[in-house]
Design a protein around this motif. Structure first.
Motif, PDB file in Angstrom:
ATOM      1  N   PRO A  38       0.797  -1.234   0.000  1.00 63.02           N
ATOM      2  CA  PRO A  38       0.000   0.000   0.000  1.00 63.02           C
ATOM      3  C   PRO A  38       0.824   1.276   0.000  1.00 63.02           C
ATOM      4  CG  PRO A  38      -0.907  -1.587   1.560  1.00 63.02           C
ATOM      5  CD  PRO A  38       0.416  -2.141   1.110  1.00 63.02           C
ATOM      6  N   ALA A  39       2.047   1.241   0.532  1.00 62.31           N
ATOM      7  CA  ALA A  39       2.867   2.454   0.582  1.00 62.31           C
ATOM      8  C   ALA A  39       3.230   2.939  -0.810  1.00 62.31           C
ATOM      9  CB  ALA A  39       4.138   2.202   1.397  1.00 62.31           C
ATOM     10  N   LEU A  40       3.283   2.025  -1.787  1.00 58.10           N
ATOM     11  CA  LEU A  40       3.651   2.403  -3.150  1.00 58.10           C
ATOM     12  C   LEU A  40       2.528   3.130  -3.876  1.00 58.10           C
ATOM     13  CD1 LEU A  40       5.632  -0.664  -4.581  1.00 58.10           C
ATOM     14  CD2 LEU A  40       6.517   1.623  -4.089  1.00 58.10           C
ATOM     15  N   THR A  41       1.277   2.895  -3.466  1.00 55.07           N
ATOM     16  CA  THR A  41       0.133   3.473  -4.169  1.00 55.07           C
ATOM     17  C   THR A  41      -0.678   4.442  -3.309  1.00 55.07           C
ATOM     18  OG1 THR A  41      -1.294   1.605  -3.551  1.00 55.07           O
ATOM     19  CG2 THR A  41      -0.061   1.420  -5.626  1.00 55.07           C
ATOM     20  N   ASP A  42      -0.343   4.572  -2.048  1.00 58.14           N
ATOM     21  CA  ASP A  42      -0.997   5.453  -1.081  1.00 58.14           C
ATOM     22  C   ASP A  42      -1.292   6.835  -1.692  1.00 58.14           C
ATOM     23  OD1 ASP A  42      -1.761   6.672   1.311  1.00 58.14           O
ATOM     24  OD2 ASP A  42       0.280   6.858   2.073  1.00 58.14           O
ATOM     25  N   PRO A  43      -2.584   7.307  -1.647  1.00 59.24           N
ATOM     26  CA  PRO A  43      -3.713   6.817  -0.881  1.00 59.24           C
ATOM     27  C   PRO A  43      -4.625   5.840  -1.626  1.00 59.24           C
ATOM     28  CG  PRO A  43      -4.303   8.903  -1.841  1.00 59.24           C
ATOM     29  CD  PRO A  43      -2.883   8.615  -2.281  1.00 59.24           C
ATOM     30  N   PHE A  44      -4.217   5.401  -2.801  1.00 62.78           N
ATOM     31  CA  PHE A  44      -5.028   4.493  -3.596  1.00 62.78           C
ATOM     32  C   PHE A  44      -4.678   3.056  -3.233  1.00 62.78           C
ATOM     33  CE2 PHE A  44      -3.979   8.352  -6.013  1.00 62.78           C
ATOM     34  CZ  PHE A  44      -5.241   8.939  -6.010  1.00 62.78           C
ATOM     35  N   LEU A  45      -5.707   2.218  -3.105  1.00 63.90           N
ATOM     36  CA  LEU A  45      -5.506   0.855  -2.645  1.00 63.90           C
ATOM     37  C   LEU A  45      -5.604  -0.163  -3.769  1.00 63.90           C
ATOM     38  CD1 LEU A  45      -7.736   1.203   0.521  1.00 63.90           C
ATOM     39  CD2 LEU A  45      -5.265   0.808   0.556  1.00 63.90           C
ATOM     40  N   ALA A  46      -6.547   0.020  -4.670  1.00 64.50           N
ATOM     41  CA  ALA A  46      -6.771  -0.971  -5.725  1.00 64.50           C
ATOM     42  C   ALA A  46      -7.533  -0.327  -6.869  1.00 64.50           C
ATOM     43  CB  ALA A  46      -7.568  -2.164  -5.179  1.00 64.50           C
ATOM     44  N   LEU A 117     -14.727   0.121 -13.982  1.00 59.84           N
ATOM     45  CA  LEU A 117     -13.457   0.221 -13.266  1.00 59.84           C
ATOM     46  C   LEU A 117     -13.786   0.674 -11.852  1.00 59.84           C
ATOM     47  CD1 LEU A 117     -11.095   2.021 -15.814  1.00 59.84           C
ATOM     48  CD2 LEU A 117     -10.616  -0.194 -14.734  1.00 59.84           C
ATOM     49  N   GLN A 118     -13.419  -0.141 -10.858  1.00 61.09           N
ATOM     50  CA  GLN A 118     -13.664   0.260  -9.476  1.00 61.09           C
ATOM     51  C   GLN A 118     -12.341   0.472  -8.749  1.00 61.09           C
ATOM     52  OE1 GLN A 118     -15.305  -2.051  -5.771  1.00 61.09           O
ATOM     53  NE2 GLN A 118     -17.042  -0.997  -6.752  1.00 61.09           N
ATOM     54  N   MET A 119     -12.213   1.660  -8.159  1.00 59.34           N
ATOM     55  CA  MET A 119     -11.035   2.007  -7.378  1.00 59.34           C
ATOM     56  C   MET A 119     -11.393   1.997  -5.898  1.00 59.34           C
ATOM     57  SD  MET A 119      -8.797   5.509  -7.456  1.00 59.34           S
ATOM     58  CE  MET A 119     -10.143   6.462  -6.747  1.00 59.34           C
ATOM     59  N   TRP A 120     -10.463   1.490  -5.096  1.00 63.83           N
ATOM     60  CA  TRP A 120     -10.578   1.610  -3.651  1.00 63.83           C
ATOM     61  C   TRP A 120      -9.673   2.742  -3.206  1.00 63.83           C
ATOM     62  CZ3 TRP A 120     -10.847  -3.598  -0.514  1.00 63.83           C
ATOM     63  CH2 TRP A 120     -11.970  -4.320  -0.942  1.00 63.83           C
ATOM     64  N   LEU A 121     -10.274   3.734  -2.554  1.00 62.23           N
ATOM     65  CA  LEU A 121      -9.571   4.908  -2.066  1.00 62.23           C
ATOM     66  C   LEU A 121      -9.563   4.870  -0.539  1.00 62.23           C
ATOM     67  CD1 LEU A 121      -8.334   7.774  -2.494  1.00 62.23           C
ATOM     68  CD2 LEU A 121     -10.680   8.647  -2.586  1.00 62.23           C
ATOM     69  N   ASN A 122      -8.382   4.945   0.045  1.00 56.82           N
ATOM     70  CA  ASN A 122      -8.282   4.850   1.494  1.00 56.82           C
ATOM     71  C   ASN A 122      -8.836   6.105   2.169  1.00 56.82           C
ATOM     72  OD1 ASN A 122      -7.669   3.640   3.897  1.00 56.82           O
ATOM     73  ND2 ASN A 122      -5.450   3.749   3.672  1.00 56.82           N
ATOM     74  N   LEU A 123      -9.317   5.932   3.381  1.00 50.57           N
ATOM     75  CA  LEU A 123      -9.754   7.055   4.219  1.00 50.57           C
ATOM     76  C   LEU A 123      -8.728   7.288   5.325  1.00 50.57           C
ATOM     77  CD1 LEU A 123     -13.572   6.353   4.691  1.00 50.57           C
ATOM     78  CD2 LEU A 123     -12.591   8.364   3.592  1.00 50.57           C
ATOM     79  N   LEU A 251      -1.436   9.294   2.641  1.00 49.56           N
ATOM     80  CA  LEU A 251      -1.826   9.356   4.051  1.00 49.56           C
ATOM     81  C   LEU A 251      -0.665   9.024   4.979  1.00 49.56           C
ATOM     82  CD1 LEU A 251      -5.259   7.506   3.787  1.00 49.56           C
ATOM     83  CD2 LEU A 251      -4.869   9.957   3.918  1.00 49.56           C
ATOM     84  N   ARG A 252       0.206   8.132   4.508  1.00 49.67           N
ATOM     85  CA  ARG A 252       1.365   7.684   5.302  1.00 49.67           C
ATOM     86  C   ARG A 252       0.927   7.141   6.668  1.00 49.67           C
ATOM     87  NH1 ARG A 252       3.113  12.342   2.501  1.00 49.67           N
ATOM     88  NH2 ARG A 252       4.756  11.841   0.981  1.00 49.67           N
ATOM     89  N   GLU A 253      -0.076   6.283   6.647  1.00 48.45           N
ATOM     90  CA  GLU A 253      -0.597   5.628   7.842  1.00 48.45           C
ATOM     91  C   GLU A 253      -0.568   4.114   7.654  1.00 48.45           C
ATOM     92  OE1 GLU A 253      -3.832   9.127   9.084  1.00 48.45           O
ATOM     93  OE2 GLU A 253      -4.526   7.262   8.149  1.00 48.45           O
ATOM     94  N   PRO A 254      -0.562   3.344   8.725  1.00 50.01           N
ATOM     95  CA  PRO A 254      -0.611   1.884   8.595  1.00 50.01           C
ATOM     96  C   PRO A 254      -1.892   1.446   7.882  1.00 50.01           C
ATOM     97  CG  PRO A 254      -0.061   2.533  10.848  1.00 50.01           C
ATOM     98  CD  PRO A 254      -0.484   3.779  10.141  1.00 50.01           C
TER      99      PRO A 254
END
Length: 294
Positions: A38-46, A117-123, A251-254
């Motif tokens: 996830p750190a490589l694509t943060d804040p995008f997950l998938a 196309l579905q993207m997962w965006l982190n909160l 986000l730089r979060e776990p």
């Protein structure tokens, strides 16, 4: 090889989508990117590409993320346990904030076809338990930028003074651009954003590197505060190109992923499953299929 101008984005890596083929839910599936690191694509997950007729995706839960679904072809029927129902056509977007918890479904209208196309965006951690909601970005209300040979649907953020309709919980800019043969465009991107450019159709120069349909170029945040631009140029003299470009502040979060839930710790994932199974997300709806006529 020419040296890029100051402020011009470059690509740090290029990836190819992985086609998986049919499964129990879809007629065809391809993985554009997934949260392996996830750190490589943060804040995008998938980002996942699905083609389906029946059964599609029956009632299922989410927590701690947003799903951004762009319809490429067909009609996507959706509903949730907050009472929202609707159908989206090609070029339209469903922006769903799962937040504290939601149960929804995504189907092909009349079991005919849907290509999405579905993207997962982190909160951010502080927004993981925000109230859930839907936002439908329809063609009729879609903000657009036009330039010679270029048409841009603005989903989120502001591009050339045009602001997208999505209300976001974190700084994000998102577009789908269609470029006529040999047309070009310089997209302004906040320097602190990480971006991806996924080529949906045709061939495209992205930051000086040629990408074909199915490839994704990544550009990490710039080191300074100066404005940055991403150069896009359709390569084929006889074929237009289409590209999805999303950018956002990392986000730089776990990140902890457990099935349909994205939290910051494994303990929070366990709690999400417990809450869902105990009914804290609410009951699974028994809504009938949509009678749709726009």
């Amino acid at each position: 090889m020419t040296t890029p101008f100051a402020g011009q984005r470059t690509l740090t890596r290029i990836t190819d989508k992985q086609r998986l083929g049919p499964d129990a839910q879809v007629d065809d599936k391809a993985l554009v990117f997934v949260p392996t690191d996830p750190a490589l694509t943060d804040p995008f997950l998938a980002l996942v590409e699905d083609r389906f007729s029946t059964p599609g995706f029956a009632w299922h839960p989410h927590r701690g993320l947003e799903t951004v679904t762009t319809v490429i072809d067909g009609v996507l029927e959706h509903g949730d346990n907050l009472g929202h129902t609707g159908a989206l056509e090609a070029g339209e977007v469903q922006w769903m904030t799962a937040g504290r918890g939601i149960i929804h479904r995504e189907l092909a209208y009349r079991d005919e076809r849907a290509h999405v196309l579905q993207m997962w965006l982190n909160l951010p951690a502080r927004k993981k338990m925000t109230p859930s909601r839907y936002q439908d970005l329809t063609k009729a209300a879609m903000p657009r930028v036009t330039a010679p040979g270029v048409r841009i649907d603005v989903h989120a953020g502001t591009v050339d003074g045009v602001t997208g309709a999505a209300d976001t919980h974190h700084p994000v800019q998102g577009i789908v651009a269609t470029l006529d043969p040999e047309a070009s465009y310089d997209l302004h991107v906040p320097p602190e954003h990480r971006l991806f450019a996924h080529v949906m159709d045709g061939r495209l120069l992205v930051a000086g590197r040629e990408l074909r349909a199915g490839q994704t170029g990544w550009s990490d945040p710039a080191t300074g505060p100066a404005p940055t631009t991403l150069h896009l140029g359709a390569v084929d003299p006889g074929e237009p190109a289409r590209v999805m470009v999303y950018s956002g502040t990392p986000l730089r979060e776990p990140v902890a992923v457990g099935g349909p839930f994205v939290m910051n710790t494994k303990t929070e994932i366990t709690r999400a499953f417990t809450d869902f199974h105990s009914g804290a997300f609410g009951p699974v709806p028994r809504t009938a299929r949509l009678a749709y006529d726009r």
